[in-house]
Design a protein around this motif. Sequence first.
Motif, PDB file in Angstrom:
ATOM      1  N   LEU A 158       0.813  -1.212   0.000  1.00  9.81           N
ATOM      2  CA  LEU A 158       0.000   0.000   0.000  1.00  9.81           C
ATOM      3  C   LEU A 158       0.850   1.265   0.000  1.00  9.81           C
ATOM      4  N   PHE A 159       1.867   1.304   0.835  1.00  9.87           N
ATOM      5  CA  PHE A 159       2.623   2.540   0.998  1.00  9.87           C
ATOM      6  C   PHE A 159       3.737   2.693  -0.043  1.00  9.87           C
ATOM      7  N   GLU A 160       3.725   1.819  -1.041  1.00  5.26           N
ATOM      8  CA  GLU A 160       4.542   2.045  -2.219  1.00  5.26           C
ATOM      9  C   GLU A 160       3.713   2.675  -3.336  1.00  5.26           C
ATOM     10  N   LEU A 161       2.412   2.858  -3.083  1.00  5.42           N
ATOM     11  CA  LEU A 161       1.510   3.440  -4.066  1.00  5.42           C
ATOM     12  C   LEU A 161       1.297   4.918  -3.765  1.00  5.42           C
ATOM     13  N   ASP A 162       0.761   5.627  -4.763  1.00  6.16           N
ATOM     14  CA  ASP A 162       0.314   6.998  -4.548  1.00  6.16           C
ATOM     15  C   ASP A 162      -1.128   6.926  -4.045  1.00  6.16           C
ATOM     16  N   VAL A 163      -1.324   7.169  -2.761  1.00  4.69           N
ATOM     17  CA  VAL A 163      -2.654   7.081  -2.159  1.00  4.69           C
ATOM     18  C   VAL A 163      -3.356   8.423  -2.345  1.00  4.69           C
ATOM     19  N   HIS A 164      -4.472   8.397  -3.073  1.00  5.66           N
ATOM     20  CA  HIS A 164      -5.233   9.608  -3.371  1.00  5.66           C
ATOM     21  C   HIS A 164      -6.360   9.776  -2.353  1.00  5.66           C
ATOM     22  N   SER A 165      -6.390  10.907  -1.673  1.00  2.00           N
ATOM     23  CA  SER A 165      -7.517  11.260  -0.818  1.00  2.00           C
ATOM     24  C   SER A 165      -8.351  12.300  -1.554  1.00  2.00           C
ATOM     25  N   ILE A 166      -9.639  12.003  -1.745  1.00  2.00           N
ATOM     26  CA  ILE A 166     -10.524  12.871  -2.501  1.00  2.00           C
ATOM     27  C   ILE A 166     -11.417  13.633  -1.523  1.00  2.00           C
ATOM     28  N   TYR A 167     -11.268  14.960  -1.510  1.00  2.00           N
ATOM     29  CA  TYR A 167     -12.099  15.830  -0.700  1.00  2.00           C
ATOM     30  C   TYR A 167     -13.110  16.498  -1.640  1.00  2.00           C
ATOM     31  N   ASP A 168     -14.374  16.046  -1.587  1.00  2.00           N
ATOM     32  CA  ASP A 168     -15.369  16.518  -2.555  1.00  2.00           C
ATOM     33  C   ASP A 168     -16.375  17.493  -1.965  1.00  2.00           C
ATOM     34  N   GLY A 169     -16.079  18.036  -0.784  1.00  2.00           N
ATOM     35  CA  GLY A 169     -16.981  19.001  -0.160  1.00  2.00           C
ATOM     36  C   GLY A 169     -18.002  18.377   0.769  1.00  2.00           C
ATOM     37  N   SER A 170     -18.060  17.042   0.799  1.00  2.00           N
ATOM     38  CA  SER A 170     -18.972  16.361   1.714  1.00  2.00           C
ATOM     39  C   SER A 170     -18.273  16.165   3.058  1.00  2.00           C
ATOM     40  N   ASN A 171     -18.927  15.444   3.941  1.00  2.00           N
ATOM     41  CA  ASN A 171     -18.341  15.164   5.256  1.00  2.00           C
ATOM     42  C   ASN A 171     -17.415  13.959   5.233  1.00  2.00           C
ATOM     43  N   LEU A 172     -17.208  13.378   4.044  1.00  2.00           N
ATOM     44  CA  LEU A 172     -16.373  12.195   3.921  1.00  2.00           C
ATOM     45  C   LEU A 172     -15.165  12.482   3.040  1.00  2.00           C
ATOM     46  N   VAL A 173     -14.064  11.805   3.347  1.00  2.00           N
ATOM     47  CA  VAL A 173     -12.894  11.804   2.475  1.00  2.00           C
ATOM     48  C   VAL A 173     -12.721  10.381   1.972  1.00  2.00           C
ATOM     49  N   HIS A 174     -12.471  10.250   0.674  1.00  2.00           N
ATOM     50  CA  HIS A 174     -12.361   8.943   0.038  1.00  2.00           C
ATOM     51  C   HIS A 174     -10.889   8.650  -0.238  1.00  2.00           C
ATOM     52  N   LEU A 175     -10.369   7.593   0.356  1.00  2.00           N
ATOM     53  CA  LEU A 175      -8.990   7.175   0.127  1.00  2.00           C
ATOM     54  C   LEU A 175      -8.982   6.142  -0.990  1.00  2.00           C
ATOM     55  N   CYS A 176      -8.207   6.429  -2.027  1.00  2.00           N
ATOM     56  CA  CYS A 176      -8.262   5.626  -3.248  1.00  2.00           C
ATOM     57  C   CYS A 176      -6.856   5.297  -3.733  1.00  2.00           C
ATOM     58  N   VAL A 177      -6.804   4.254  -4.551  1.00  2.00           N
ATOM     59  CA  VAL A 177      -5.573   3.918  -5.267  1.00  2.00           C
ATOM     60  C   VAL A 177      -5.914   3.836  -6.751  1.00  2.00           C
ATOM     61  N   GLU A 178      -4.904   4.038  -7.580  1.00  2.00           N
ATOM     62  CA  GLU A 178      -5.127   4.040  -9.019  1.00  2.00           C
ATOM     63  C   GLU A 178      -5.450   2.636  -9.514  1.00  2.00           C
ATOM     64  N   THR A 179      -6.320   2.565 -10.514  1.00  2.00           N
ATOM     65  CA  THR A 179      -6.739   1.295 -11.087  1.00  2.00           C
ATOM     66  C   THR A 179      -7.032   1.518 -12.560  1.00  2.00           C
ATOM     67  N   ASP A 180      -7.727   0.564 -13.198  1.00  2.00           N
ATOM     68  CA  ASP A 180      -8.123   0.766 -14.590  1.00  2.00           C
ATOM     69  C   ASP A 180      -9.604   1.120 -14.645  1.00  2.00           C
ATOM     70  N   ALA A 181     -10.073   1.471 -15.839  1.00  2.00           N
ATOM     71  CA  ALA A 181     -11.431   1.990 -15.996  1.00  2.00           C
ATOM     72  C   ALA A 181     -12.490   0.984 -15.584  1.00  2.00           C
ATOM     73  N   THR A 182     -12.229  -0.296 -15.777  1.00  2.00           N
ATOM     74  CA  THR A 182     -13.248  -1.312 -15.522  1.00  2.00           C
ATOM     75  C   THR A 182     -13.514  -1.523 -14.032  1.00  2.00           C
ATOM     76  N   ARG A 183     -12.584  -1.122 -13.164  1.00  2.00           N
ATOM     77  CA  ARG A 183     -12.733  -1.372 -11.732  1.00  2.00           C
ATOM     78  C   ARG A 183     -12.810  -0.086 -10.916  1.00  2.00           C
ATOM     79  N   SER A 184     -13.028   1.032 -11.591  1.00  2.00           N
ATOM     80  CA  SER A 184     -12.909   2.315 -10.897  1.00  2.00           C
ATOM     81  C   SER A 184     -14.197   2.729 -10.210  1.00  2.00           C
ATOM     82  N   ASP A 185     -14.052   3.496  -9.151  1.00  2.00           N
ATOM     83  CA  ASP A 185     -15.161   4.166  -8.473  1.00  2.00           C
ATOM     84  C   ASP A 185     -15.197   5.644  -8.828  1.00  2.00           C
ATOM     85  N   PHE A 186     -14.033   6.207  -9.128  1.00  2.00           N
ATOM     86  CA  PHE A 186     -13.918   7.611  -9.500  1.00  2.00           C
ATOM     87  C   PHE A 186     -13.065   7.713 -10.760  1.00  2.00           C
ATOM     88  N   SER A 187     -13.315   8.757 -11.546  1.00  2.00           N
ATOM     89  CA  SER A 187     -12.380   9.103 -12.614  1.00  2.00           C
ATOM     90  C   SER A 187     -12.026  10.573 -12.488  1.00  2.00           C
TER      91      SER A 187
END
Length: 271
Positions: A158-187
Amino acid sequence: MKSDITISELAKLMNVSVHQIRYFEEKGVLQPSYTDHNLYRMYDMEQVYQLAHILMLRKLGVSVQSIQECMASFSADHYQQLLHASLRDIDSEMKRLKELKQFIHKVLQEQKNLGAQSNPYQIKRRDTSYLKQWMEMDVKAKLTAKRLAEQTERIPNLFELDVHSIYDGSNLVHLCVETDATRSDFSLPEGNYLSMQCLIHEDDELEQIISQFYDHAAAESYVTTGPLILIEKSYLSLFSNNKLHYELQVLIESDADTEGVNVHGGGTDND
């Protein structure tokens, strides 16, 4: 002319140590041809070939304890299976080494790029990228070792990856890792992103740094759109006395870049 050789001559011939040959003898997988009147162990061609087979089996990963059974009872089919299994292990190790090599190149390049920057603020062109959510947490919560350990999904290295935290203005922050289009939750759409590199001691410092980041955007008349992306590059902490390394990014509007983040229905309900 004497046809047999001593243990030291055998060791030199086979490029192993005398200690290693004695170890094989202690384990019962190799015995000298005879012991001469001076109590020297003597070896003939049979032991040379036998030692060659032992060393080959050791290269194939066979334990010393199993070698005697192999040499006594293995058929040609058994040896073929052993060789094929060894090939699979080698392929797996080659893959591991290739991935390690790529990671080392990545770390060195990231460090080189960081050292070359005289200004912490940059405009970066980013291609469309896809993210898979790993966990989400309250925006006010602090990431702890306990919280990480409680995650049911385990991400290798995990800590060899670039961990993306997405702050979208809601009360939640989404911690994500890069993937391909077929398995993604965000683009994240392609476009120009305002970027800022920073080093911090504690997560509590982030709030002030984020405020400075948006102040800079306003001062430069950048129109930002979409969420704030906080990228943790923990591997760069090797170079900074274990300070946490983050890169802040946000999409800036231009004639060609007007879209924010798209959310896919790949397993999270973030619409």
